[in-house]
Design a protein around this motif. Sequence first.
Motif, short mmCIF file in Angstrom:
data_model
loop_
_atom_site.label_atom_id
_atom_site.label_comp_id
_atom_site.label_asym_id
_atom_site.label_seq_id
_atom_site.Cartn_x
_atom_site.Cartn_y
_atom_site.Cartn_z
N VAL A 1 77.21 -12.40 26.73
CA VAL A 1 76.17 -11.80 27.54
C VAL A 1 76.75 -10.64 28.36
O VAL A 1 77.83 -10.76 28.95
N ALA A 2 76.05 -9.52 28.38
CA ALA A 2 76.45 -8.36 29.19
C ALA A 2 75.21 -7.79 29.86
O ALA A 2 74.11 -7.84 29.29
N PRO A 3 75.35 -7.24 31.07
CA PRO A 3 74.19 -6.61 31.71
C PRO A 3 73.75 -5.37 30.96
O PRO A 3 74.54 -4.76 30.22
N ARG A 4 72.49 -5.02 31.15
CA ARG A 4 71.95 -3.84 30.46
C ARG A 4 72.74 -2.58 30.80
O ARG A 4 73.03 -1.78 29.93
N GLN A 5 73.09 -2.43 32.08
CA GLN A 5 73.93 -1.32 32.51
C GLN A 5 74.92 -1.83 33.55
O GLN A 5 74.59 -2.67 34.38
N GLU A 6 76.13 -1.30 33.48
CA GLU A 6 77.14 -1.60 34.49
C GLU A 6 77.95 -0.33 34.70
O GLU A 6 78.49 0.24 33.75
N LEU A 7 78.01 0.15 35.96
CA LEU A 7 78.60 1.45 36.21
C LEU A 7 79.46 1.42 37.47
O LEU A 7 79.05 0.87 38.49
N ALA A 8 80.66 2.00 37.36
CA ALA A 8 81.53 2.18 38.52
C ALA A 8 81.18 3.52 39.16
O ALA A 8 81.34 4.57 38.54
N LEU A 9 80.69 3.49 40.39
CA LEU A 9 80.23 4.70 41.07
C LEU A 9 81.34 5.28 41.94
O LEU A 9 82.05 4.55 42.63
N SER A 10 81.47 6.61 41.92
CA SER A 10 82.47 7.30 42.73
C SER A 10 81.87 8.60 43.25
O SER A 10 80.90 9.12 42.69
N PHE A 11 82.44 9.13 44.34
CA PHE A 11 81.99 10.40 44.89
C PHE A 11 82.42 11.54 43.98
O PHE A 11 83.43 11.45 43.26
N GLY A 12 81.67 12.63 44.04
CA GLY A 12 82.04 13.82 43.27
C GLY A 12 82.95 14.75 44.03
O GLY A 12 83.36 15.79 43.51
N ALA A 13 83.25 14.42 45.29
CA ALA A 13 84.12 15.25 46.12
C ALA A 13 85.15 14.36 46.81
O ALA A 13 84.99 13.13 46.89
N SER A 14 86.21 14.98 47.29
CA SER A 14 87.25 14.25 48.00
C SER A 14 86.96 14.25 49.50
O SER A 14 86.35 15.18 50.03
N GLY A 15 87.40 13.19 50.17
CA GLY A 15 87.21 13.12 51.61
C GLY A 15 87.34 11.71 52.13
O GLY A 15 87.69 10.77 51.40
N LYS A 16 87.04 11.55 53.40
CA LYS A 16 87.11 10.24 54.05
C LYS A 16 85.73 9.60 54.01
O LYS A 16 84.72 10.24 54.31
N ILE A 17 85.68 8.31 53.63
CA ILE A 17 84.40 7.59 53.56
C ILE A 17 83.88 7.40 54.99
O ILE A 17 84.54 6.77 55.82
N ALA A 18 82.71 7.95 55.26
CA ALA A 18 82.13 7.85 56.59
C ALA A 18 81.36 6.54 56.75
O ALA A 18 81.55 5.81 57.73
N ARG A 19 80.49 6.23 55.76
CA ARG A 19 79.68 5.02 55.86
C ARG A 19 79.45 4.40 54.49
O ARG A 19 79.29 5.12 53.50
N ILE A 20 79.44 3.08 54.45
CA ILE A 20 79.00 2.32 53.27
C ILE A 20 77.77 1.55 53.71
O ILE A 20 77.84 0.70 54.60
N LEU A 21 76.63 1.84 53.11
CA LEU A 21 75.34 1.39 53.61
C LEU A 21 74.82 0.13 52.93
O LEU A 21 73.69 -0.30 53.22
N VAL A 22 75.60 -0.48 52.01
CA VAL A 22 75.15 -1.68 51.31
C VAL A 22 76.26 -2.73 51.35
O VAL A 22 77.41 -2.42 51.69
N GLN A 23 75.90 -3.96 50.99
CA GLN A 23 76.86 -5.05 50.90
C GLN A 23 76.85 -5.62 49.49
O GLN A 23 75.91 -5.41 48.73
N LYS A 24 77.90 -6.35 49.16
CA LYS A 24 77.96 -6.99 47.84
C LYS A 24 76.80 -7.96 47.68
O LYS A 24 76.45 -8.70 48.59
#
Length: 412
Positions: free
Chosen positions: A61-84
């Motif tokens: 079994v595999a999910p329909r979509q599974e994606l590792a998300l990353s920023f398109g620019a470099s920098g310091k992460i200011a905020r993460i707005l979601v939880q696991k």
Amino acid sequence: MKKWISLSLVAMLLTGCEKLDSEIAQLKKNEEETVIKVKTVNAYTVEQNQDALAMEVSGIVAPRQELALSFGASGKIARILVQKGAAVKAGQTLATLDAAALQQGIHAAQGQVASANIRRSKAAQGPETHELQTQKLQVEKAKQTAAKAEQEHAQAKVLYAGGAISKDELDRLALAERQAKLDLQEVEIAYGKLLKGADRLDVEEANAQVQQANVELTRARQEAADAVLTAPFSGVVAAIPQAESEQTGPGSEVIRLVDTSQWLVKLQVESEQIGSWKPGAVVTVKAPDGSQAEGKVTFVSPVMDQGLGSYPVEVTVTGSEVNWKGGMTVTCRYALDAKDVALVPVSSVGISEEENYVLKINDNTVEKTPIKLGAIHGTFYEVVEGLEVGDQIVGSGLSYLVDGEAVKVADE
């Protein structure tokens, strides 16, 4: 005398009986040994199948979509707005970078665009009135300078002829006259260009500068947009490998998003069975915990996976119907169209000299019989030629038997 003869006869009769008993016992023993040497086989009677068969294949079994998300620019992460474990919608903002420097870049690029547009407007309009007047004054001034230099040179010629000045002084004044005339020619050319209006090359150069400035502005805006991480599809946050205030960049996973609206069951189907699988067919999918759901065949590979020697098949199951997890092993039960055909067990079919055969049982003797096979249905072959309904064949263990060998049939 008579008594002795009677005793002899009795003895002879006793001896004959003992010999007869011994011969009978040996015959019985030989018969038993013969029976023991006859092999017992499992038989299968060929019948026309009246029930629908099913094939069972295990898959992952595999999910329909599974994606590792990353920023398109470099920098310091200011905020993460979601939880696991959070459910998110497509387009929802998940995290942001510190965008102060990126906003400064946008403002700088906007200034460059404005300056380039001003230069282009000026180039298209041509010279202004004050520019023409200034250039005209420069021409008048150059004419006066040239006239004065010409007069001084003429006077010097007269003085040199009378011996009043040296040759070097005469040459200096001649050079000054030539330079004054060249300066006059240069300003007259410049004045003539201004009188013609806008210069085509200047306009083209100004247009190029505007285009370049807009490219820089677009790049700055894209970098600012890349500093915002949004969900490309609706799903569940499966992992958050990084934390706020960490440095990150393109390609560095920040959030892993999984689409569980549908599950894909990935199967590997053998070449003998792939002909039965059709896109759109309904499949019953059963999990190890006993839960099951109805799936649909959504992909049947047209080519074999050369590494595995089988064909990839995908079955799609609606996620709302089950509580599954990626990586689970499930079983897909696929109904086969095998009604009104003669079937024999796979174990009853042998291969000899590139042809298939079975061992038909006739009067407790096996007979090697060539057959032609059709499709495979789970653990059964479809027989096209070579057998008739009611024929009895050896069900298994063909390698231990030879053509014409006597056998004893066990219960089917």
